[in-house]
Design a protein around this motif. Structure first.
Motif: not given
Length: 449
Positions: A56, A58-59, A77, A90-91, A96, A102, A104
């Motif tokens: 996953a 995350k950005t 995500v 979107t997150a 997840i 993960v 990030d």
């Protein structure tokens, strides 16, 4: 922030609080298979490995750039499983799964890997594509060298997919091959062979052996293509009858692929008159899939007709047409101003505009710079036209947009992590994934000359 408790701790707590009978039952079930126990204790496979755990990312911003629809997602995500994009959103809307690694990346951006449709740097290039004026049977794939240094430099600049093609010394130089960069061997790199058939009109082929003129070159090229189309029709007819095995002609197999819309003609074409002949002969009269490759020296004037015929333009490495005596004498036209090439097409209604480097004419790692220069000279970028011209548009042009070119579910996880807008020369590529595997990471090593 909600804390995630490992499943193993939850199971342990449940067993501790259960009755002795319940605990015995749980142990009995778990002990039914030694293989199952062993697999539960085995380390998780790396993300991107088939059957392994997912990843996953995350950005702060994901440039998804599909052909149609929402072009970016803030606070995104991206889920990756078995080398493919499993989900993107979107997150808040993209949970997840438990067990996923993960990553990030904070305020970094994530975008699709760039697609370069005009490259000469994937190998030794020890092929002779000028034996005849038309050489449709020649294959660039035979000279591919995985890990070629110049190709790896292109990767460091964000290029993850290339069309490796023959040169332009003859009208038909042969067949290109579509490849992924950064993978270990040719079999892993290969997307499609033939990736295209290289056609060059005017310019370089005029120096071939007998210095042929444009009228003869057009006649000879048309003759070759017509013979190839006739072969494709005959092959198709024999297949339909099923009475005999179709006879293969290796010289014309690539034209059979074109006829069946399984590949495209990548056409080194520039100057209005010459580009117009590309549209007339190849697209309109023969009905073969083709795209403009270069498209400079006032060739932007063909844009309305190209749009009508469904012919895309992959422009470069020249970005500006300048009214010099040399250009006016060669091209036969007089530009009224310093004209941005991409802007010229765009102003005349062309939306399917991509960019190329003709590497090593321009180093492949400067592909994104080609798009930035286009903006400097009038190319409108209010709807992410630049990053689209480096990703989804060339992917669509090459017929591989179902695999690469955007961040969409089911596509290959070929992704860039950058410090900002990947077209902004001030941004840097920090990490690259090809099919979910890290193939470049500046925290480990940087590519250098």
């Amino acid at each position: 922030m909600k804390r995630i408790i490992p499943v193993s701790l939850l199971l342990g707590a449940a067993l501790a609080l259960s009755t002795p009978a319940m605990a015995t039952s749980q142990v009995a079930v778990a002990g039914q298979s030694a293989v199952q126990n062993a697999s539960m204790k085995a380390p998780l496979a790396a993300p991107g490995v088939p059957g392994g755990r997912g990843l996953a990312i995350k950005t702060a911003k994901a440039l998804t750039v599909p052909l149609e629809g929402q072009q970016f997602i803030d606070g995104a995500v991206i889920l990756i499983k078995d080398g493919l994009i499993e989900a993107v959103g979107t997150a808040a809307e993209t949970p997840i799964p438990i067990g996923y690694e993960v990553l990030d990346v904070g305020d970094r951006w994530v975008s699709p890997g760039m697609v370069e449709l005009h490259a000469h740097i994937a190998g030794t290039f020890d092929i002779n594509d000028t034996v005849y004026l038309t050489n449709p049977g020649v294959r660039a794939s035979v000279s591919v060298r995985p890990g070629d240094r110049k190709m790896m430099m292109g990767l460091a600049g964000g290029v993850t997919t290339i069309l490796f093609i023959p040169g332009s010394g003859a009208n038909i130089g042969g067949q290109g091959v579509l490849l992924k960069i950064g993978l270990e061997d040719y079999e892993s790199m290969l997307i499609r062979d033939p990736g295209s058939m290289k056609l060059a009109q005017a310019g370089n082929p005029e120096r071939w052996t007998i210095n042929p003129g444009r009228s003869f070159m057009n006649w000879n090229t048309r003759n070759t293509l017509e013979r190839g189309v006739a072969y494709a029709k005959r092959f198709e007819k024999d297949q339909e009858k099923g009475t005999k095995r179709p006879k293969r002609d290796l010289q014309f197999e690539v034209i059979r692929a074109l006829y069946n819309n399984e590949a495209q003609i990548s056409t080194h074409t520039q100057i209005y008159q010459v580009a117009n002949m590309t549209l007339t002969m190849v697209a309109e009269e023969l009905g073969l899939p083709v795209f403009i490759d270069h498209g400079t020296f006032n060739a932007y004037r063909v844009a309305p007709r190209a749009v009508e015929l469904g012919v895309n333009a992959i422009l470069g490495p020249r970005n500006v047409d300048v009214p010099t005596p040399g250009m006016m004498g060669w091209a036969g036209t007089n530009p009224e101003r310093i004209q941005g090439v991409a802007a010229g097409y765009q102003e005349r209604g062309m939306k399917m505009i991509g960019f190329n480097t003709d590497s090593p004419v321009i180093p492949q790692e400067e592909l994104s710079l080609q798009a930035a220069i286009a903006v400097k000279y009038g190319f409108e970028d209010s709807e992410l036209q630049t990053i689209r011209g480096l990703t989804i548009i060339p992917a669509k042009t090459a017929g591989i947009d179902h695999l690469v070119g955007s961040i969409e579910v089911g596509k290959h996880a070929d992704l860039l992590i950058t410090t900002g807008d990947p077209v902004d020369p001030r941004s840097c590529v920090e990490r690259i994934f090809t099919e979910g595997k890290t193939v470049y990471d500046t925290s480990m090593e940087r590519q250098r000359w």
